[in-house]
Design a protein around this motif. Structure first.
Motif, mmCIF file in Angstrom:
data_model
loop_
_atom_site.group_PDB
_atom_site.id
_atom_site.type_symbol
_atom_site.label_atom_id
_atom_site.label_comp_id
_atom_site.label_asym_id
_atom_site.label_seq_id
_atom_site.Cartn_x
_atom_site.Cartn_y
_atom_site.Cartn_z
ATOM 1 N N PHE A 54 0.836 -1.197 0.000
ATOM 2 C CA PHE A 54 0.000 0.000 0.000
ATOM 3 C C PHE A 54 0.875 1.253 0.000
ATOM 4 O O PHE A 54 0.672 2.172 -0.796
ATOM 5 N N ARG A 55 1.865 1.286 0.875
ATOM 6 C CA ARG A 55 2.735 2.469 0.965
ATOM 7 C C ARG A 55 3.556 2.661 -0.318
ATOM 8 O O ARG A 55 3.761 3.791 -0.761
ATOM 9 N N ALA A 56 3.998 1.562 -0.916
ATOM 10 C CA ALA A 56 4.735 1.647 -2.176
ATOM 11 C C ALA A 56 3.837 2.218 -3.270
ATOM 12 O O ALA A 56 4.277 3.051 -4.070
ATOM 13 N N ALA A 57 2.585 1.786 -3.306
ATOM 14 C CA ALA A 57 1.648 2.295 -4.311
ATOM 15 C C ALA A 57 1.405 3.794 -4.118
ATOM 16 O O ALA A 57 1.282 4.535 -5.099
ATOM 17 N N ALA A 63 4.790 10.082 -7.137
ATOM 18 C CA ALA A 63 5.902 10.388 -8.029
ATOM 19 C C ALA A 63 5.437 10.550 -9.471
ATOM 20 O O ALA A 63 6.082 11.243 -10.258
ATOM 21 N N ASN A 64 4.330 9.923 -9.816
ATOM 22 C CA ASN A 64 3.796 9.975 -11.177
ATOM 23 C C ASN A 64 2.330 10.399 -11.138
ATOM 24 O O ASN A 64 1.447 9.604 -11.449
ATOM 25 N N PRO A 65 2.063 11.636 -10.773
ATOM 26 C CA PRO A 65 0.656 12.047 -10.672
ATOM 27 C C PRO A 65 -0.025 12.043 -12.036
ATOM 28 O O PRO A 65 0.612 12.271 -13.065
ATOM 29 N N ALA A 66 -1.289 11.775 -12.031
ATOM 30 C CA ALA A 66 -2.071 11.807 -13.267
ATOM 31 C C ALA A 66 -2.134 13.242 -13.761
ATOM 32 O O ALA A 66 -2.203 14.176 -12.965
ATOM 33 N N PRO A 67 -2.099 13.418 -15.076
ATOM 34 C CA PRO A 67 -2.188 14.792 -15.586
ATOM 35 C C PRO A 67 -3.537 15.396 -15.221
ATOM 36 O O PRO A 67 -4.542 14.691 -15.175
#
Length: 82
Positions: A54-57, A63-67
């Motif tokens: 969960f924390r990794a997700a 780090a890679n937010p949706a536009p």
């Protein structure tokens, strides 16, 4: 959220940020910061693994937010009758 199973077989989602400790006594008991305790079917190792996943997700998502979605353009709608 992580999913855990009560001893009676019902599953529920639990916010891992609220977990204070997980013990094997010999049943697995999850104690929340509020003092609430849950006896679950999963092992301590399984709970730890689910919390780590969960924390990794969360880290990957941050780090890679949706536009951002384009803003909604509002327009006037008239219902004139002739």
């Amino acid at each position: 959220m992580i999913t855990v199973t009560r001893r009676n077989g019902t599953a529920f989602a639990l916010n891992p940020d609220l977990i204070e400790r997980v013990e094997a006594t010999p049943d697995t008991v999850i104690t929340l910061v509020s003092g609430t305790k849950y006896v679950v079917a999963e092992s301590v190792a399984q709970i730890v693994d689910e919390v780590c996943q969960f924390r990794a997700a969360v880290l990957v998502a941050s780090a890679n937010p949706a536009p951002p979605e384009p803003p909604v353009r509002l327009r006037s709608v008239s219902t004139s009758e002739s």
